[in-house]
Design a protein around this motif. Structure first.
Motif: not given
Length: 322
Positions: A77-79, A190-192, A198-202, A208-209
């Motif tokens: 997941l990421g923002y 990242e980025p936040v 904002r939300w999270l998604a695959r 990855p950072p």
């Protein structure tokens, strides 16, 4: 915008509260609820993933906490973020269609079921489960007794204006809250997008950072590092109280699951759980006392020493990623 209270008070009676999930932090409670659709083992994975790591950030007393290793799998997941609500609605609808649910970032100040409603701003993860006729099905599995009162789980249909208000970005956050957002999944994300809806998604295919800094790992070493910072800095207990409250919830859950599985002694786990339960109470007391000009360094040191001693009887440390 419409007042969210009216809509919430009507809708909360239309749908029962969410099924109970582990009582973790507001991040991890709803993360587990998000992931366990199609992943029945995620609760056990969460228990085994719990581990506390810290590093110093741009100063001897500035701590960054990582509460657990990643449990979101290979497609991490990421923002995601949108600068305006119209764009956010379109993107959230796309993610709902793709995944069937969205883990979104709200602000407790605008959540009518939160004890912080209208009082305090804080990032808070919740689930969007559906949308029809300009209304969203919203679930929040988080349950806790907080300093501002008791939070109960929520499930209900909220209108578009209410959800927009709930997800409206707020900031800038102080460093300790910004770090919680960045490491909420276990490693840096990242980025936040803290200044956006904002939300999270695959994030399949994304690298990855890099994760800078030297982390203190292993619970005894981590507790020693945190204890030193809190006893040397009279403001630290107030700044990191929420991080240690989350660690208390995570480790209590870990102990319960491992004891139930026969992986550690049930009696030792119960004793350790009591000590973890005392930690946030002591830290909060120390913060309030320091604000009155009466630091409690000795009490903090004894509390952390007690946790280290009792940890020796429940040593099944998970592998750390950071």
């Amino acid at each position: 915008m419409r007042d969210p209270t009216t809509t919430t008070e009507v809708d909360v009676h239309l749908v029962n509260a969410p099924d109970t999930v582990p009582e973790l932090s507001c991040y991890t409670t709803n993360l587990v609820a998000y992931l366990e659709t199609g992943e029945p083992g995620v609760r056990s994975r969460m228990a085994h993933a719990v581990r506390l790591a810290v590093r110093l950030d741009s100063g001897p007393g500035n701590l960054v906490f990582s509460q657990h290793s990643r449990i979101d799998g290979d497609a991490a997941l990421g923002y995601r973020g949108a600068a305006d609500w119209g764009r956010a609605v379109a993107d959230l609808q796309t993610e709902l269609t793709r995944s069937g649910r969205v883990l979104a970032v709200a602000d407790t100040f605008h959540l009518s079921w939160s004890p912080a409603h209208g009082i305090a701003h804080s990032p808070h993860w919740l689930l969007l489960l559906g949308r029809r006729d300009g209304r969203w099905l919203v679930a929040d599995h988080f349950r806790a007794l907080t300093p501002l009162g008791e939070q109960e789980p929520f499930l209900g249909w909220l209108d578009d204006a209410t959800v927009e208000r709930a997800l409206t970005p707020y900031g800038p956050w102080p460093p300790e809250i910004a770090h919680r957002d960045r490491y909420a999944l276990g490693t840096a994300v990242e980025p936040v997008h803290a200044d956006r809806f904002r939300w999270l998604a695959r994030t399949t295919g994304e690298d990855p950072p890099a994760d800078p800094g030297a982390w203190t790992r292993g619970l005894p070493e981590t507790l020693e590092r945190v204890s030193t910072v809190l006893t040397d800095d009279d403001t630290a207990a107030a700044r990191y109280g929420d991080d240690l409250w989350a660690a208390s919830r995570h480790y209590t859950y870990r102990l319960e699951v491992l004891a139930a599985n026969g992986e550690i002694c049930a009696e030792a786990a119960a004793a350790a759980a009591v000590s973890w339960g005392e930690l946030p109470k002591v830290v909060r007391f120390a913060a309030e006392s320091a604000a009155r000009g009466r630091p409690r360094a000795g009490l903090l040191r004894r509390t952390f020493d007690d946790l280290q001693r009792i940890h020796e009887k429940t040593t099944t440390e998970p592998v750390s990623e950071v």
